[in-house]
Design an enzyme around this catalytic site. Structure first.
Site, PDB file in Angstrom:
ATOM      1  N   GLU A  64      50.178 -21.759 -18.653  1.00  0.00           N
ATOM      2  CA  GLU A  64      50.721 -20.729 -19.553  1.00  0.00           C
ATOM      3  C   GLU A  64      51.469 -19.657 -18.766  1.00  0.00           C
ATOM      4  O   GLU A  64      50.921 -19.067 -17.825  1.00  0.00           O
ATOM      5  CB  GLU A  64      49.581 -20.095 -20.366  1.00  0.00           C
ATOM      6  CG  GLU A  64      50.108 -19.092 -21.392  1.00  0.00           C
ATOM      7  CD  GLU A  64      49.013 -18.512 -22.289  1.00  0.00           C
ATOM      8  OE1 GLU A  64      48.035 -19.223 -22.591  1.00  0.00           O
ATOM      9  OE2 GLU A  64      49.159 -17.336 -22.681  1.00  0.00           O
ATOM     10  N   ASP A  80      33.821 -27.623 -14.223  1.00  0.00           N
ATOM     11  CA  ASP A  80      33.908 -28.176 -15.580  1.00  0.00           C
ATOM     12  C   ASP A  80      34.244 -27.052 -16.570  1.00  0.00           C
ATOM     13  O   ASP A  80      33.362 -26.306 -17.002  1.00  0.00           O
ATOM     14  CB  ASP A  80      32.559 -28.831 -15.904  1.00  0.00           C
ATOM     15  CG  ASP A  80      32.539 -29.496 -17.260  1.00  0.00           C
ATOM     16  OD1 ASP A  80      33.416 -29.206 -18.090  1.00  0.00           O
ATOM     17  OD2 ASP A  80      31.628 -30.302 -17.497  1.00  0.00           O
TER      18      ASP A  80
HETATM   19  C1  MEV Z   1      47.433 -15.062 -24.799  1.00  0.00           C
HETATM   20  O1  MEV Z   1      47.287 -16.268 -24.076  1.00  0.00           O
HETATM   21  C2  MEV Z   1      46.198 -14.206 -24.637  1.00  0.00           C
HETATM   22  C3  MEV Z   1      46.183 -12.946 -25.475  1.00  0.00           C
HETATM   23  O2  MEV Z   1      46.403 -13.257 -26.848  1.00  0.00           O
HETATM   24  C4  MEV Z   1      44.824 -12.318 -25.287  1.00  0.00           C
HETATM   25  C5  MEV Z   1      44.570 -11.110 -26.196  1.00  0.00           C
HETATM   26  O3  MEV Z   1      45.124 -11.051 -27.293  1.00  0.00           O
HETATM   27  O4  MEV Z   1      43.723 -10.294 -25.782  1.00  0.00           O
HETATM   28  C6  MEV Z   1      47.283 -11.989 -25.065  1.00  0.00           C
END
Ligand code: MEV
Length: 444
Positions: free
Chosen positions: A89, A305
């Site tokens: 990501e 894991d």
């Molecule tokens: C995105 O991968 C993660 C978030 O949505 C976490 C959050 O909202 O605290 C940005």
């Protein structure tokens, strides 16, 4: 006999890797030659390494590649780490690095191991009374431990092993019982160790229970059928294998958040967001997902894991009956504090940790930590990730950062030259990023 459905195959696992690729490509590929080439394109040039990778799972037709990033400048309990993170990501590694640097100049992350106990369950049915089982439990436990001794000697020598056996029953399931073992598995995650012991207890239980009951002269027992063992398996719920990671500074030292907020406003907005994640399960799920962005990435990079860690973390987040944020915050006497208690059953020996060349490399980068040190590092990374996400959310919003990374991905996807990247960034700085938009810009 019924005809086999179309595209059905018997004996797929016995085909060679080349034949498996061919079969998949012919049956399911849009262009079989092209698909085979694409799969083969990720083969490792070193045969031994490739062989090792193939043997981790079954029917492996290719290596699935993920980026391994580094988040440097993590100061954890006074030691500085460069944390390896395997994640696909965009912006996760950048966010962790930024949060690490931020807290590195404010005392760093402090961690505490709150426990390292792991759990295994042996389930069985028995027609006798629970009270009778409870009466013989101390003796039964000793005898079961004797039976599993050959499997525990090495772990005992390392200071680990079986720590206790308790009996549990289920009001909803009459005559069903659980012998719950607690374990210390030292630097290993311990799944094989625990499961081996449980299966050993399972096969010994009928004989051992009979001996214990006879010894206690329970005459009525004669007529009772032996216990029927259903299964023995470790529990991935380890609420007593927990680490706390925390950061803390004076609110005045929080600095101004982007978006023009004062350090007090930033701290209060942040705290409010954490409170929301404590009470709203919808928000808590996303909030915790942000924590696991960091945690999973290190867990995967070190060959641990991640499914076990996720399952446990979410169960733990619901331990009082409502799903809540795993992290908490406070502002007391001008001190901002942010912390995370997280169950982490991790290993730094056994499993994939040394067998996967990149897991071994990641552990090397971390200084070859033991399991407890790895728990500290993983928890700190989860907290850093959570801090970065929530700070963005309550200041600029996350889209600004995400979109910059998204643009880079689209440029890669469309085969743009590297030289075009700064130009694209400048052009899209105030525009919506989309594949169509970037393609039009590249062609324009
Ligand atoms: C995105 O991968 C993660 C978030 O949505 C976490 C959050 O909202 O605290 C940005």
């Amino acid at each position: 006999m019924e005809m086999a459905p179309k595209k059905w195959i018997n004996g797929f696992s016995r085909l060679s890797k080349a034949a498996q690729r061919e079969w998949v490509a012919e049956q399911y590929g849009a262009d079989s030659g092209q698909l085979i080439m694409r799969l083969a394109g990720f083969d490792h040039p070193d045969k031994r390494t490739q062989n090792g990778l193939d043997n981790f799972a079954e029917n492996t037709i290719a290596n699935f590649v993920m980026p391994l990033g580094i988040a440097p400048n993590f100061v954890i309990d006074g030691k500085t780490y460069a944390v390896p993170m395997a994640i696909e990501e965009s912006s996760v590694v950048a966010a962790a690095s930024a949060a690490a640097k931020y807290w590195g100049t404010r005392g760093g992350f402090k961690t505490t191991i709150l426990g390292t106990t792991k759990v295994g369950q042996l389930f069985f049915e028995w027609d006798g009374k629970e009270a009778l089982l409870r009466e013989v439990l101390p003796q039964l436990s000793l005898k079961l431990l004797e039976c599993s001794k050959p499997h525990t000697v090495n772990m005992d020598e390392r200071g680990g092993g079986v720590k206790g056996i308790t009996l549990h029953s289920f009001p909803e399931l009459p005559n069903t019982f659980e012998l719950r073992g607690t374990f210390d598995t030292r630097d290993s995650m311990g799944a094989n160790f625990i499961n081996t012991i449980l299966e050993c207890w399972g096969s010994s239980l009928p004989r051992v229970l009979k001996t214990c009951l006879e010894f206690n002269a329970k005459s009525a027992v004669e007529q009772l059928a032996p216990p029927r063992v259903l299964m023995g398996i470790l529990s991935n719920y380890t609420p007593e294998c927990v680490v706390r990671a925390e950061v803390c500074c004076h609110v005045n030292d929080m600095g101004q958040g982007a978006g023009g907020f004062t350090s007090w406003e930033l701290s209060e907005r942040f705290h409010q967001a954490v409170q929301l994640a404590r009470v709203s399960p919808y928000r808590a799920t996303t909030h915790n997902k942000g924590i696991f962005n960091g945690i999973d990435a290190v867990v995967i990079a070190t060959g641990n894991d991640f499914r076990a860690v996720e399952a446990c973390g979410h169960a733990y987040a619901s331990r009082d009956g409502q799903y809540r944020s795993l992290s908490q915050s406070s502002i007391v006497d001008g001190q901002f504090k942010f912390w995370l208690d997280i169950p982490l059953a991790l290993g730094t020996v056994g499993g994939l940790t040394k067998a996967h060349p990149l897991a071994a490399a990641s552990l090397e980068v971390l200084g070859n930590p033991g399991a407890e040190e790895l728990m500290r590092i993983v928890a700190a990374t989860g907290l850093a990730q959570n801090f970065a996400a929530v700070r963005s959310l309550v200041t600029t919003g996350i889209q600004a950062g995400h979109m910059r990374m998204h643009l880079q991905n689209i440029l890669t996807q469309l085969g743009a030259e590297d030289a075009k990247r700064p130009e694209a960034e400048a052009y899209f700085a105030d525009k919506t990023v989309s594949v169509a938009g970037v393609r039009a810009w590249l062609e324009g």
